[in-house]
Write an enzyme that holds these catalytic residues in place. Structure first.
Site: not given
Length: 296
Positions: A136, A141, A182, A201
């Protein structure tokens, strides 16, 4: 889908056992200690998601992924990622055991250090994980941190988080991060695209966020977002859409103090509600979450 009784906890979620020796909660990644099984989990996740995101992820994500030392063969080495990232936007990736305290998280972001979970999920957790792991954090990110706009915005968010803690308004600011970094969507020339790491993700949410008729898709408006609760246990009921990523730079320049004061005087909003003043791109059917509620 979930494994609450058997899944090990990491970092802050593990209590005293998850606290590392360093005050900033950083640890050595220990890249050499990853097992073949762990690299195989990364490979499966990377290959599955890499087949899915073309045509769904924003251009900036694809550019960042292209320019980073990241591939399917093995879990990336944070040192190599940081070498490239620091030259591009001044960021580096630091390993942490899992979730970290808010003040530690904000301090890292304010200093252009992205705290990435060092562990990777087990083979029986491929589709759901309560805590952010290395897949993730790195796949989701780090490619976006190669983009100067996201790099500046996330640093500004870290600085703002430290101020919001002192003012007692952190939940309102946390919603901005949640619905942008997010779970954000952006309108691009080619169509609606994903830039939020929680979506990008996730195999299932990458499909749900863009194509499912159930969720609302609403133009981003700061105070609206700061009032809106979010789902931590399931797909989002509402996604907020930027006109372009440059909107994030405008947010980074906002004086939040009067915004907090205005938001404090208004009621909080449930995740799936729509308001008369919303600029609605998609009015969701709500079928997915209604069915989940009936099932419970």
């Amino acid at each position: 889908m979930k494994h609450p009784s058997t899944a090990p906890k990491h970092g802050l979620a593990a209590g005293d056992a998850g606290r590392p020796e360093r005050a900033d909660w950083t640890i050595d990644q220990g890249w050499e200690r990853y097992t073949q099984e762990e690299h195989a989990v990364w490979r499966f996740l990377f290959e599955r998601q890499s087949r899915l995101v073309p045509g769904r992820a924003c251009r900036e994500f694809e550019e960042g992924m292209r320019d980073l030392p990241i591939g399917a063969d093995q879990i990336p080495d944070f040192r190599r990622l940081s070498d490239v990232l620091s030259r591009r936007t001044g960021w580096q990736v630091v390993a942490v055991p899992g979730l970290v305290p808010d003040d530690v998280f904000f301090e890292h972001l304010a200093n252009r250090r992205f705290p990435a979970g060092q562990f990777i999920r087990r083979a029986d957790q491929l589709d759901y994980l309560e805590e952010p792991d290395v897949f993730h954090d790195v796949f989701g990110h780090v490619p976006m941190l190669m983009n100067p706009i996201l790099a500046d915005f996330v640093q500004a968010y870290g600085e703002g988080g430290l101020r919001a803690q002192r003012m007692g308004v952190l939940p309102n600011l946390a919603r901005v991060y949640w619905y942008t970094v997010e779970f954000g969507l952006v309108q691009q020339t080619e169509g609606l695209r994903i830039y939020g790491s929680g979506i990008i993700s996730s195999y299932a949410e990458s499909l749900f966020a863009l194509a499912d008729p159930s969720p609302n898709r609403v133009r981003f408006e700061l105070e609206r977002v700061m009032r809106t609760r979010y789902r931590i246990d399931d797909f989002q009921e509402t996604y907020f859409v930027l006109h372009d990523l440059e909107e994030l730079l405008e947010l980074a320049r906002v004086d939040f103090a009067p915004v907090y004061e205005r938001v404090r005087q208004q009621s909080e909003l449930e995740p799936g509600i729509l308001l008369p003043g919303d600029d609605i791109m998609t009015r969701g059917t709500g079928v997915y979450h209604a069915a989940r509620a009936e099932g419970n």
